[in-house]
Design an enzyme around this catalytic site. Structure first.
Site, PDB file in Angstrom:
ATOM      1  N   ASP A  30       9.528  -6.577  14.690  1.00 20.02           N
ATOM      2  CA  ASP A  30      10.030  -5.206  14.575  1.00 20.02           C
ATOM      3  C   ASP A  30      10.834  -4.896  15.842  1.00 20.02           C
ATOM      4  OD1 ASP A  30      10.158  -2.253  14.639  1.00 20.02           O
ATOM      5  OD2 ASP A  30       8.761  -2.369  12.963  1.00 20.02           O
ATOM      6  N   ILE A  31      12.067  -4.412  15.673  1.00 17.75           N
ATOM      7  CA  ILE A  31      12.917  -4.197  16.861  1.00 17.75           C
ATOM      8  C   ILE A  31      12.614  -2.873  17.590  1.00 17.75           C
ATOM      9  CG2 ILE A  31      14.845  -5.715  16.251  1.00 17.75           C
ATOM     10  CD1 ILE A  31      16.318  -3.248  15.152  1.00 17.75           C
ATOM     11  N   ASN A  87       3.411   1.608   4.681  1.00 19.12           N
ATOM     12  CA  ASN A  87       3.812   2.973   4.371  1.00 19.12           C
ATOM     13  C   ASN A  87       4.515   2.895   3.014  1.00 19.12           C
ATOM     14  OD1 ASN A  87       2.833   3.831   6.870  1.00 19.12           O
ATOM     15  ND2 ASN A  87       4.774   3.430   7.886  1.00 19.12           N
ATOM     16  N   GLN A  94       7.562   6.017   4.922  1.00 17.10           N
ATOM     17  CA  GLN A  94       8.334   4.787   4.704  1.00 17.10           C
ATOM     18  C   GLN A  94       9.795   5.113   4.982  1.00 17.10           C
ATOM     19  OE1 GLN A  94       8.837   3.305   0.677  1.00 17.10           O
ATOM     20  NE2 GLN A  94       8.709   1.192   1.365  1.00 17.10           N
ATOM     21  N   HIS A 100       7.245  -3.533   2.960  1.00 14.05           N
ATOM     22  CA  HIS A 100       6.992  -4.299   4.183  1.00 14.05           C
ATOM     23  C   HIS A 100       5.587  -4.017   4.674  1.00 14.05           C
ATOM     24  CE1 HIS A 100       9.007  -0.498   5.182  1.00 14.05           C
ATOM     25  NE2 HIS A 100       8.243  -0.442   6.267  1.00 14.05           N
ATOM     26  N   HIS A 102       3.316  -4.040   8.041  1.00 11.19           N
ATOM     27  CA  HIS A 102       3.288  -4.117   9.499  1.00 11.19           C
ATOM     28  C   HIS A 102       2.021  -4.872   9.903  1.00 11.19           C
ATOM     29  CE1 HIS A 102       6.125  -0.594  10.170  1.00 11.19           C
ATOM     30  NE2 HIS A 102       5.707  -0.307   8.944  1.00 11.19           N
TER      31      HIS A 102
HETATM   32  P1  AMP Z   1       8.395   2.096   7.960  1.00  7.71           P
HETATM   33  O1  AMP Z   1       8.394   3.356   8.773  1.00  7.71           O
HETATM   34  O2  AMP Z   1       7.014   1.723   7.475  1.00  7.71           O
HETATM   35  O3  AMP Z   1       9.399   2.150   6.833  1.00  7.71           O
HETATM   36  O4  AMP Z   1       8.793   0.938   8.940  1.00  7.71           O
HETATM   37  C1  AMP Z   1      10.063   0.390   9.026  1.00  7.71           C
HETATM   38  C2  AMP Z   1      10.042  -0.439  10.276  1.00  7.71           C
HETATM   39  O5  AMP Z   1      11.199  -1.242  10.285  1.00  7.71           O
HETATM   40  C3  AMP Z   1      10.032   0.375  11.552  1.00  7.71           C
HETATM   41  O6  AMP Z   1       8.890   0.029  12.328  1.00  7.71           O
HETATM   42  C4  AMP Z   1      11.344  -0.007  12.253  1.00  7.71           C
HETATM   43  O7  AMP Z   1      11.198  -0.080  13.650  1.00  7.71           O
HETATM   44  C5  AMP Z   1      11.630  -1.355  11.631  1.00  7.71           C
HETATM   45  N1  AMP Z   1      13.033  -1.756  11.571  1.00  7.71           N
HETATM   46  C6  AMP Z   1      14.083  -1.015  11.143  1.00  7.71           C
HETATM   47  N2  AMP Z   1      15.233  -1.739  11.177  1.00  7.71           N
HETATM   48  C7  AMP Z   1      14.881  -2.970  11.632  1.00  7.71           C
HETATM   49  C8  AMP Z   1      15.609  -4.174  11.900  1.00  7.71           C
HETATM   50  N3  AMP Z   1      16.937  -4.253  11.700  1.00  7.71           N
HETATM   51  N4  AMP Z   1      14.938  -5.254  12.359  1.00  7.71           N
HETATM   52  C9  AMP Z   1      13.599  -5.187  12.580  1.00  7.71           C
HETATM   53  N5  AMP Z   1      12.852  -4.083  12.340  1.00  7.71           N
HETATM   54  C10 AMP Z   1      13.478  -2.984  11.883  1.00  7.71           C
END
Ligand code: AMP
Ligand code: ZN
Length: 147
Positions: A30-31, A87, A94, A100, A102
């Site tokens: 996760d970035i 989420n 989400q 996805h 985590h």
């Molecule tokens: P959610 O809030 O459960 O939808 O989580 C989405 C996650 O994706 C968040 O923790 C973001 O930090 C992560 N995220 C968004 N864009 C990227 C990306 N390009 N590469 C890696 N992680 C990402």
């Protein structure tokens, strides 16, 4: 061309720091991590919610997440526990509409820090992603344990 960020990662149209990839799933760093070693596991097909996935994808997603957890435990990060989190829809925070899971390292007495990181997330998004070199070092530790 897909509009979904995670489909772009699956297709290689966006860069990612992967720790695992096979025919059904990709796992990558996760970035905007909530914790050092924050990994996301996604299916290679686009579905928004866990119940929309074919059973074999859902099963493989969970199995892969638990393999990642095992690798985290064995890595220098040495978490005391892991947090699996899905989420599953916008009302559940989400933000990326592609299933996805985590996988987050957790430590004894880190609840306050964890909540603080959650609250800080909007600022992290504004400040920009974590440096690739830092994520790559953590990914290398996780990959070594998966091998
Ligand atoms: P959610 O809030 O459960 O939808 O989580 C989405 C996650 O994706 C968040 O923790 C973001 O930090 C992560 N995220 C968004 N864009 C990227 C990306 N390009 N590469 C890696 N992680 C990402
Ligand atoms: Zn997608």
């Amino acid at each position: 061309m897909s509009h979904c960020v995670f489909c772009k990662i699956v297709k290689g149209e966006l860069p990612s720091i992967k720790v695992h990839e096979d025919d059904k799933v990709v796992a990558f760093m996760d970035i905007y991590p909530l914790r050092r070693g924050h990994v996301l596991v996604i299916p290679k097909i686009h579905q928004q919610q866990l119940h929309d996935l074919p059973a074999e994808y859902r099963e493989h997603l969970v199995n892969t997440a638990s393999r990642i957890a095992k690798a985290l435990y064995a890595s220098p990060l040495k978490p005391a526990a892991v947090h699996y989190m899905v989420n599953d829809g916008p009302a559940a925070q989400q933000t990326v509409p592609h299933v996805h899971m985590h996988v987050l390292p957790r430590y004894s007495d880190d609840s306050l820090g964890f909540v603080a990181r959650l609250l800080r997330k909007p600022f992290d998004l504004a400040l920009g992603p974590q440096k690739p070199a830092e994520l790559e070092a953590l990914a290398a530790d996780i990959r070594r344990q998966l091998a």
